[in-house]
Design an enzyme around this catalytic site. Structure first.
Site, PDB file in Angstrom:
ATOM      1  N   CYS A  96      10.162 -14.719   3.357  1.00 48.35           N
ATOM      2  CA  CYS A  96       9.111 -15.634   3.438  1.00 48.35           C
ATOM      3  C   CYS A  96       7.958 -15.101   2.426  1.00 48.35           C
ATOM      4  CB  CYS A  96       8.731 -15.680   4.912  1.00 48.35           C
ATOM      5  SG  CYS A  96       7.104 -16.471   5.045  1.00 48.35           S
TER       6      CYS A  96
ATOM      7  N   ASN B 178      -0.013  -8.958   8.226  1.00 47.46           N
ATOM      8  CA  ASN B 178      -0.161  -7.608   7.446  1.00 47.46           C
ATOM      9  C   ASN B 178       0.093  -7.675   6.205  1.00 47.46           C
ATOM     10  OD1 ASN B 178       0.270  -4.297   7.223  1.00 47.46           O
ATOM     11  ND2 ASN B 178       2.124  -5.449   6.467  1.00 47.46           N
TER      12      ASN B 178
ATOM     13  N   THR C 165       0.638   4.404   0.650  1.00 52.15           N
ATOM     14  CA  THR C 165       1.974   3.439   0.617  1.00 52.15           C
ATOM     15  C   THR C 165       2.002   3.037  -1.061  1.00 52.15           C
ATOM     16  OG1 THR C 165       0.491   1.428   0.793  1.00 52.15           O
ATOM     17  CG2 THR C 165       1.356   2.669   2.891  1.00 52.15           C
TER      18      THR C 165
ATOM     19  N   TYR D  25     -10.236  -8.254  -4.105  1.00 47.89           N
ATOM     20  CA  TYR D  25      -9.370  -7.575  -3.196  1.00 47.89           C
ATOM     21  C   TYR D  25     -10.436  -7.572  -2.093  1.00 47.89           C
ATOM     22  CZ  TYR D  25      -6.832  -4.072  -0.077  1.00 47.89           C
ATOM     23  OH  TYR D  25      -6.188  -3.531   0.926  1.00 47.89           O
TER      24      TYR D  25
ATOM     25  N   ALA E 231       8.672  -5.224   5.258  1.00 49.62           N
ATOM     26  CA  ALA E 231       9.658  -4.449   4.821  1.00 49.62           C
ATOM     27  C   ALA E 231       9.358  -3.032   4.446  1.00 49.62           C
ATOM     28  CB  ALA E 231      10.013  -5.301   3.535  1.00 49.62           C
TER      29      ALA E 231
ATOM     30  N   ALA F 204     -13.243  -9.295  -1.786  1.00 48.69           N
ATOM     31  CA  ALA F 204     -13.500 -10.411  -1.237  1.00 48.69           C
ATOM     32  C   ALA F 204     -12.573 -11.158  -0.386  1.00 48.69           C
ATOM     33  CB  ALA F 204     -13.604 -11.386  -2.299  1.00 48.69           C
TER      34      ALA F 204
HETATM   35  N1  NAI Z   1      -2.274   1.291   1.731  1.00 49.19           N
HETATM   36  C1  NAI Z   1      -3.533   1.131   2.010  1.00 49.19           C
HETATM   37  O1  NAI Z   1      -4.489   1.923   1.416  1.00 49.19           O
HETATM   38  C2  NAI Z   1      -4.406   0.014   2.788  1.00 49.19           C
HETATM   39  C3  NAI Z   1      -3.660  -1.152   2.892  1.00 49.19           C
HETATM   40  N2  NAI Z   1      -4.217  -1.873   3.726  1.00 49.19           N
HETATM   41  C4  NAI Z   1      -3.761  -3.323   3.888  1.00 49.19           C
HETATM   42  O2  NAI Z   1      -2.503  -3.281   4.733  1.00 49.19           O
HETATM   43  C5  NAI Z   1      -1.485  -4.222   4.316  1.00 49.19           C
HETATM   44  C6  NAI Z   1      -0.318  -3.537   3.852  1.00 49.19           C
HETATM   45  O3  NAI Z   1      -0.087  -2.792   2.869  1.00 49.19           O
HETATM   46  P1  NAI Z   1       0.622  -1.537   2.394  1.00 49.19           P
HETATM   47  O4  NAI Z   1       1.566  -1.320   3.379  1.00 49.19           O
HETATM   48  O5  NAI Z   1      -0.349  -0.578   1.929  1.00 49.19           O
HETATM   49  O6  NAI Z   1       1.378  -2.137   0.970  1.00 49.19           O
HETATM   50  P2  NAI Z   1       2.829  -2.107   0.472  1.00 49.19           P
HETATM   51  O7  NAI Z   1       2.712  -2.651  -0.673  1.00 49.19           O
HETATM   52  O8  NAI Z   1       3.586  -0.799   0.824  1.00 49.19           O
HETATM   53  O9  NAI Z   1       3.552  -3.438   1.707  1.00 49.19           O
HETATM   54  C7  NAI Z   1       3.159  -4.491   1.743  1.00 49.19           C
HETATM   55  C8  NAI Z   1       4.346  -5.432   1.890  1.00 49.19           C
HETATM   56  O10 NAI Z   1       4.066  -6.750   2.012  1.00 49.19           O
HETATM   57  C9  NAI Z   1       5.021  -7.633   0.968  1.00 49.19           C
HETATM   58  N3  NAI Z   1       4.406  -8.792   0.501  1.00 49.19           N
HETATM   59  C10 NAI Z   1       3.509  -8.799  -0.634  1.00 49.19           C
HETATM   60  N4  NAI Z   1       3.293 -10.272  -0.929  1.00 49.19           N
HETATM   61  C11 NAI Z   1       3.785 -10.969   0.054  1.00 49.19           C
HETATM   62  C12 NAI Z   1       3.873 -12.249   0.309  1.00 49.19           C
HETATM   63  N5  NAI Z   1       3.153 -13.003  -0.539  1.00 49.19           N
HETATM   64  N6  NAI Z   1       4.499 -12.738   1.403  1.00 49.19           N
HETATM   65  C13 NAI Z   1       5.173 -11.691   2.215  1.00 49.19           C
HETATM   66  N7  NAI Z   1       5.116 -10.560   2.095  1.00 49.19           N
HETATM   67  C14 NAI Z   1       4.468  -9.875   1.024  1.00 49.19           C
HETATM   68  C15 NAI Z   1       5.571  -6.410   0.236  1.00 49.19           C
HETATM   69  O11 NAI Z   1       6.651  -6.878  -0.356  1.00 49.19           O
HETATM   70  C16 NAI Z   1       5.452  -5.512   1.008  1.00 49.19           C
HETATM   71  O12 NAI Z   1       6.840  -5.219   1.668  1.00 49.19           O
HETATM   72  C17 NAI Z   1      -2.143  -5.008   3.135  1.00 49.19           C
HETATM   73  O13 NAI Z   1      -2.724  -6.094   3.853  1.00 49.19           O
HETATM   74  C18 NAI Z   1      -3.164  -4.000   2.712  1.00 49.19           C
HETATM   75  O14 NAI Z   1      -4.187  -4.569   2.144  1.00 49.19           O
HETATM   76  C19 NAI Z   1      -5.615  -1.924   4.373  1.00 49.19           C
HETATM   77  C20 NAI Z   1      -6.054  -0.672   3.952  1.00 49.19           C
HETATM   78  C21 NAI Z   1      -5.478   0.248   3.545  1.00 49.19           C
HETATM   79  C1  LIG Z   2     -17.666   1.693   8.390  1.00 49.51           C
HETATM   80  C2  LIG Z   2     -17.489   1.560   6.892  1.00 49.51           C
HETATM   81  C3  LIG Z   2     -18.339   0.414   6.342  1.00 49.51           C
HETATM   82  C4  LIG Z   2     -18.232   0.228   4.964  1.00 49.51           C
HETATM   83  C5  LIG Z   2     -17.437   0.771   4.122  1.00 49.51           C
HETATM   84  C6  LIG Z   2     -17.960   1.282   2.771  1.00 49.51           C
HETATM   85  O1  LIG Z   2     -19.318   0.820   2.850  1.00 49.51           O
HETATM   86  C7  LIG Z   2     -17.209   1.016   1.535  1.00 49.51           C
HETATM   87  C8  LIG Z   2     -15.968   0.808   1.280  1.00 49.51           C
HETATM   88  C9  LIG Z   2     -15.425   0.542  -0.196  1.00 49.51           C
HETATM   89  C10 LIG Z   2     -14.528   0.403  -0.336  1.00 49.51           C
HETATM   90  C11 LIG Z   2     -13.280   0.820   0.442  1.00 49.51           C
HETATM   91  C12 LIG Z   2     -12.086   0.548  -0.001  1.00 49.51           C
HETATM   92  C13 LIG Z   2     -10.619   0.909   0.697  1.00 49.51           C
HETATM   93  C14 LIG Z   2      -9.640   0.341   0.235  1.00 49.51           C
HETATM   94  C15 LIG Z   2      -8.417   0.587   0.830  1.00 49.51           C
HETATM   95  O2  LIG Z   2      -8.509   1.069   2.143  1.00 49.51           O
HETATM   96  C16 LIG Z   2      -7.145  -0.188   0.646  1.00 49.51           C
HETATM   97  O3  LIG Z   2      -7.185  -1.421   1.478  1.00 49.51           O
HETATM   98  C17 LIG Z   2      -7.079  -0.546  -0.663  1.00 49.51           C
HETATM   99  C18 LIG Z   2      -6.035   0.467  -1.200  1.00 49.51           C
HETATM  100  C19 LIG Z   2      -5.978   0.473  -2.894  1.00 49.51           C
HETATM  101  C20 LIG Z   2      -6.771  -0.468  -3.494  1.00 49.51           C
HETATM  102  C21 LIG Z   2      -6.708  -0.102  -4.925  1.00 49.51           C
HETATM  103  C22 LIG Z   2      -7.266   1.332  -5.046  1.00 49.51           C
HETATM  104  O4  LIG Z   2      -8.166   1.690  -4.628  1.00 49.51           O
HETATM  105  O5  LIG Z   2      -6.463   1.928  -5.842  1.00 49.51           O
END
Ligand code: NAI
Ligand SMILES: CC/C=C\C[C@H](O)/C=C/C=C\C=C\C=C\C(=O)[C@@H](O)C/C=C\CCC(=O)O
Length: 264
Positions: A63, A91, A188, A151, A14, A153
């Site tokens: 869902c 995702n 996001t 997160y 969404a 883990a």
């Molecule tokens: N934003 C970031 O920095 C990063 C995000 N991610 C991952 O990318 C994925 C998407 O994250 P974003 O787009 O940033 O977050 P977001 O919060 O913008 O979007 C997440 C979406 O998932 C939905 N959602 C949440 N819980 C749910 C559930 N139980 N069942 C179905 N839908 C659910 C929400 O309603 C929302 O629409 C996540 O798995 C997040 O961990 C990974 C790396 C970086």
């Molecule tokens: C090749 C890279 C190998 C290891 C990566 C490095 O050693 C360590 C990474 C540690 C943390 C990375 C965090 C990244 C988090 C995200 O990109 C998002 O999934 C989480 C976004 C928000 C989480 C809460 C916040 O930071 O505010």
């Protein structure tokens, strides 16, 4: 079009990254089922996609991926509507270090559930037509994110599970490729997820250093890499890609051969 006639399913579609993944799938000719717990946002997204790509190309199913009943029901409804499944992207994810069991239920259990539901339908031994599963982890799936240990883990679990089930798929001839995307920070709403907490403020500096070296991505940046992986049948089954503002590359993991002989 590259994905003409293909059927895809995206969870957490969404908004954010999931919405961008859905958009690029639609732009390339696929039909897409959007699954999300946020009914209003999901329905708004499909209305906008209907306008842009024509009615009938996308469908929304409300869902919660942490619910077996809801996920199975949404899965069945959307795959029956569009006729089978070729691509799934698990995702949906949250950051919630206080209700950490919910975070694990969504981020890890939801991905495991979505992968198993997809394999049930896709794998050749069940009469399926094969396909591609892309699970969204994070850089926190590869290293410790001090500000969000639960997160971290859950995302390490996504990487480990996906690599193992991909190996099983290869050995057992499922005809299904499973890949993992580990984006760095993406612009996001998820950043707003962490409650304000003095201890966290001290840890946030850690985060600042990571932001400095990785930059911040747009959801569309992740979508472009996602499309490349979906289209590239030569992609390694079980391949894990890191994505930052500097680009994307596969991570090489240690193998059994790398384990040092007993020297202690
Ligand atoms: N934003 C970031 O920095 C990063 C995000 N991610 C991952 O990318 C994925 C998407 O994250 P974003 O787009 O940033 O977050 P977001 O919060 O913008 O979007 C997440 C979406 O998932 C939905 N959602 C949440 N819980 C749910 C559930 N139980 N069942 C179905 N839908 C659910 C929400 O309603 C929302 O629409 C996540 O798995 C997040 O961990 C990974 C790396 C970086
Ligand atoms: C090749 C890279 C190998 C290891 C990566 C490095 O050693 C360590 C990474 C540690 C943390 C990375 C965090 C990244 C988090 C995200 O990109 C998002 O999934 C989480 C976004 C928000 C989480 C809460 C916040 O930071 O505010």
């Amino acid at each position: 079009m590259a994905l003409e006639g293909k059927v895809a399913l995206v969870t957490g579609a969404a908004r954010g990254i999931g919405k961008a993944l859905t958009e690029i799938l639609l732009q390339n000719g696929a039909k897409v089922a959007l699954l999300d717990v946020d009914k209003n946002a999901g329905q708004e997204a499909v209305s906008a996609f209907d306008e842009e790509f024509g009615a009938g190309r996308s469908v929304f199913c409300c869902c919660d991926v942490s619910s077996e009943v809801q996920f199975r029901d949404a899965f069945e409804k959307s795959t029956q509507l569009f006729g089978g499944l070729d691509i799934i992207c698990n995702n949906a994810g949250i950051v919630n270090e206080s209700d950490w069991e919910k975070a694990v239920a969504v981020n890890l259990n939801g991905v495991i559930r979505g992968t198993f539901l997809a394999l049930e339908l896709m794998k050749k031994e069940n009469g399926g037509r094969g396909g591609v599963i892309v699970n969204i982890a994070s850089m926190a799936g590869l290293g410790p994110h001090a500000v969000a240990p639960v997160y971290t883990a859950s995302k390490h679990g996504v990487v480990g599970f996906s690599r193992a089930i991909a190996e099983a798929s290869t050995v057992l001839g499922y005809g299904v490729r499973i890949n993992v995307l580990c984006p760095g920070f993406v612009q996001t709403t998820i950043f707003a997820s962490l409650e304000k907490d003095e201890a966290l403020e001290k840890l946030r500096n850690q985060r600042g250093k990571l932001l400095e070296s990785w930059g911040i991505l747009e959801p569309s940046d992740v979508a472009k890499i996602f499309l490349r992986i979906v289209l590239d049948d030569s992609s390694r089954n079980g391949g894990v890609l890191v994505i930052t503002s500097k680009g994307a590359e596969y991570i090489n993991f240690p193998t059994a051969a790398d384990v040092p002989a007993a020297t202690l």
